[in-house]
Design a protein around this motif. Structure first.
Motif, PDB file in Angstrom:
ATOM      1  N   VAL A 104       4.002  -0.912  -7.806  1.00 28.98           N
ATOM      2  CA  VAL A 104       5.326  -1.537  -7.784  1.00 28.98           C
ATOM      3  C   VAL A 104       6.406  -0.443  -7.809  1.00 28.98           C
ATOM      4  N   LYS A 105       6.203   0.565  -8.652  1.00 27.39           N
ATOM      5  CA  LYS A 105       7.158   1.680  -8.735  1.00 27.39           C
ATOM      6  C   LYS A 105       7.249   2.404  -7.387  1.00 27.39           C
ATOM      7  N   LEU A 106       6.103   2.654  -6.761  1.00 27.61           N
ATOM      8  CA  LEU A 106       6.076   3.302  -5.446  1.00 27.61           C
ATOM      9  C   LEU A 106       6.818   2.458  -4.412  1.00 27.61           C
ATOM     10  N   PHE A 107       6.594   1.160  -4.435  1.00 29.52           N
ATOM     11  CA  PHE A 107       7.243   0.222  -3.518  1.00 29.52           C
ATOM     12  C   PHE A 107       8.765   0.365  -3.607  1.00 29.52           C
ATOM     13  N   ARG A 108       9.269   0.444  -4.851  1.00 27.37           N
ATOM     14  CA  ARG A 108      10.711   0.609  -5.055  1.00 27.37           C
ATOM     15  C   ARG A 108      11.176   1.981  -4.556  1.00 27.37           C
ATOM     16  N   GLU A 109      10.428   3.016  -4.891  1.00 26.94           N
ATOM     17  CA  GLU A 109      10.823   4.374  -4.516  1.00 26.94           C
ATOM     18  C   GLU A 109      10.865   4.572  -3.009  1.00 26.94           C
ATOM     19  N   VAL A 133       5.777  -9.309 -18.848  1.00 31.43           N
ATOM     20  CA  VAL A 133       6.704  -8.808 -19.878  1.00 31.43           C
ATOM     21  C   VAL A 133       6.233  -7.508 -20.537  1.00 31.43           C
ATOM     22  N   GLY A 134       5.153  -6.909 -20.035  1.00 32.55           N
ATOM     23  CA  GLY A 134       4.706  -5.630 -20.579  1.00 32.55           C
ATOM     24  C   GLY A 134       4.126  -5.703 -21.971  1.00 32.55           C
ATOM     25  N   GLU A 159       9.135  -1.813 -17.235  1.00 30.75           N
ATOM     26  CA  GLU A 159      10.125  -1.250 -16.308  1.00 30.75           C
ATOM     27  C   GLU A 159       9.820  -1.596 -14.851  1.00 30.75           C
ATOM     28  N   ASN A 160       8.546  -1.718 -14.529  1.00 31.55           N
ATOM     29  CA  ASN A 160       8.147  -1.909 -13.135  1.00 31.55           C
ATOM     30  C   ASN A 160       7.736  -3.352 -12.899  1.00 31.55           C
ATOM     31  N   LYS A 161       8.759  -4.191 -12.885  1.00 26.98           N
ATOM     32  CA  LYS A 161       8.553  -5.632 -12.787  1.00 26.98           C
ATOM     33  C   LYS A 161       8.411  -6.035 -11.320  1.00 26.98           C
ATOM     34  N   GLU A 183      11.307 -17.083 -15.916  1.00 24.71           N
ATOM     35  CA  GLU A 183      11.224 -17.506 -14.515  1.00 24.71           C
ATOM     36  C   GLU A 183      10.650 -16.392 -13.642  1.00 24.71           C
ATOM     37  N   MET A 184       9.866 -16.777 -12.660  1.00 28.28           N
ATOM     38  CA  MET A 184       9.330 -15.843 -11.680  1.00 28.28           C
ATOM     39  C   MET A 184       8.925 -16.646 -10.441  1.00 28.28           C
ATOM     40  N   PRO A 185       9.372 -16.253  -9.239  1.00 34.59           N
ATOM     41  CA  PRO A 185       8.900 -16.939  -8.037  1.00 34.59           C
ATOM     42  C   PRO A 185       7.367 -16.900  -7.949  1.00 34.59           C
ATOM     43  N   ILE A 186       6.796 -17.966  -7.398  1.00 35.07           N
ATOM     44  CA  ILE A 186       5.341 -18.138  -7.354  1.00 35.07           C
ATOM     45  C   ILE A 186       4.891 -18.341  -5.914  1.00 35.07           C
ATOM     46  N   TYR A 187       3.742 -17.748  -5.580  1.00 33.26           N
ATOM     47  CA  TYR A 187       2.965 -18.174  -4.418  1.00 33.26           C
ATOM     48  C   TYR A 187       1.646 -18.724  -4.944  1.00 33.26           C
TER      49      TYR A 187
END
Length: 450
Positions: free
Chosen positions: A201-206, A252-253, A282-284, A348-352
């Motif tokens: 997830v962190k890589l995706f953001r970076e 929520v870590g 941090e990497n939500k 809340e969190m979007p779901i598939y």
């Protein structure tokens, strides 16, 4: 229409690379743990050919289009990209998935790509697999390669499919690779997988990737078998073990406190390094993928070894329950309960709904048709449950039937069929089942007509 879905809702189906592709020794692919598993002794079947999607993907995509799909969830074989898990990239593997993704898009089908769906390169297992935290850097490098090569066309990414199943199958039950029964290892693997997920997830953001990224979990609601205090405690422990332990860290870590305390006291596992939980927070991710099949009903396990967390409860069947050929309870009401509980506990969190389907022993009638009305009923009931979720404010963005096509069902071979498309595993001929034809109407109408 009573069950109309939001505009731009995604309707599709799903498979996993190892279960559908075959071609295990072709295109420069390396050896995976499942190759080793199937060839280590005579199990009566292998994944060598599977549904031969590796050679027939264009035919399969044409059938997906015929069923009205606007999305398809696939996974990529790590060993097709990095035969040893790291090192030199295999161009033939990249070419195969490039062609597959391009074919989907050309047919108006949005790819939803899972980076890892259980088929670990054998070379990485030889170096400790998910137990070896050093291997996480190889996982990140693999994901980076996928982002660089496919990120211009793929908008939906999931990091890992069902860590709970890999942990329980491979390290608790000893039924999946690496065939171990060791709770300390199980809990450490689950934490390492969570860290690998967060790193990607962190890589995706970076990398400023477009689209969205999440993880696919298979949590389930757990009900007590009776109103007794013992059964209620058992159900709570089972819910911690099967659901909270996997949902809480990525949302929520955190880990469920009582279970974490017991794990560390009993097994000195997982070892959570300084900064790990903060890193998870941090990497939500952008969404949560839910594979929903059933609920569990738990009772106090009077004969259990209470040194083992997973023996402090047992699962029982309900007398009036409806069950599949494989003993999985059909309980669509549990979908709303599960998603509502997750929302209340973690926000809340979007779901598939990334998997939902029915494994059965399908029969071909005298006209060569597969009249799987039981599968239609199953899917219909779960679509209604999904619609209830949306009506009650839970954001669900798409639905994927498991599975697109009849596939290798891990330890059930080719007898357990999930597909909307039938495969004759002798001739590899494909044919859309009655459920696939019915599902086309759902996709065209963006909901149920009734």
């Amino acid at each position: 229409m009573k069950y109309k879905f939001p505009k731009n809702f995604l309707w599709g189906s799903a498979t996993a690379s190892y279960q559908v592709e075959g071609g295990v020794n072709e295109g420069g692919k390396g050896v995976t743990v499942w190759d080793t598993y199937y060839h280590s002794e005579d199990r009566g079947y292998t994944g060598d050919v599977a549904a031969d999607h590796y050679h027939r993907y264009k035919e399969d995509i044409k059938l997906l289009k015929e069923m009205g799909h606007n999305t398809y969830r696939l996974s990529i074989s790590w060993a097709r990209i990095f035969p040893n898990g790291y090192g030199e990239i295999n161009q033939e593997g990249l070419d195969f998935y490039n062609d597959l993704i391009n074919e989907l898009i050309a047919n108006g089908i949005k790819p939803n790509v899972t980076i890892y769906h259980w088929d670990l390169p054998q070379n990485l297992l030889d170096q400790g697999g998910w137990l070896n935290r050093d291997n996480l850097k190889h996982f990140v490098d693999y994901a980076k390669c996928l982002f660089e090569n496919f990120g211009d066309r793929v908008d939906i990414w999931t990091t890992i499919n069902e860590p709970a199943s890999e942990v329980m199958g491979g390290f608790v039950q000893g039924a999946h690779p690496p065939l171990e029964k060791n709770l300390a290892k199980a809990f450490q693997v689950s934490h390492n997988m969570n860290m690998g997920h967060a790193m990607i997830v962190k890589l995706f953001r970076e990398m400023n990737m477009k689209g969205e990224i999440g993880i696919v979990l298979n949590p389930m609601p757990v009900h007590p078998a009776s109103e007794s205090n013992e059964d209620k405690v058992a159900a709570e422990k089972a819910y911690d073990y099967f659901t909270r332990w996997y949902v809480a860290p990525v949302m929520v870590g955190e880990y469920p406190k009582a279970m974490l305390t017991e794990c560390i006291e009993r097994y000195k596992s997982p070892i959570i390094e300084d900064g790990d939980l903060e890193f998870l927070k941090e990497n939500k991710m952008d969404f949560l993928g839910i594979n929903y099949y059933m609920r569990r009903v738990a009772a106090h396990n009077e004969s259990g070894n209470y040194e083992k967390i997973n023996e402090q409860f047992k699962f029982v069947k309900v007398p009036d329950g409806l069950y599949t050929d494989w003993g999985w309870e059909i309980y669509p009401e549990g979908l709303y309960e599960l998603l509502d509980d997750i929302r209340k506990e973690y926000g809340e969190m979007p779901i598939y709904i990334t998997e939902n389907g029915m494994g059965a022993i399908d029969k071909i009638d005298e006209n060569g048709e597969i009249n799987d009305d039981y599968r239609i009923d199953y899917i219909k009931r779960h679509i209604k449950a999904m619609h209830k979720c949306i009506e009650n404010g839970i954001e669900i963005k798409g639905y994927y039937v498991w599975s697109a096509i009849d596939i290798l069902s891990w330890t059930n071979g080719y007898t357990k069929r999930y597909g909307l498309i039938h495969v004759d595993f002798d001739t590899l001929e494909r044919k859309i089942k009655k459920s696939g034809k019915w599902y086309k109407k759902v996709t065209e109408n963006n909901g149920l007509e009734e």
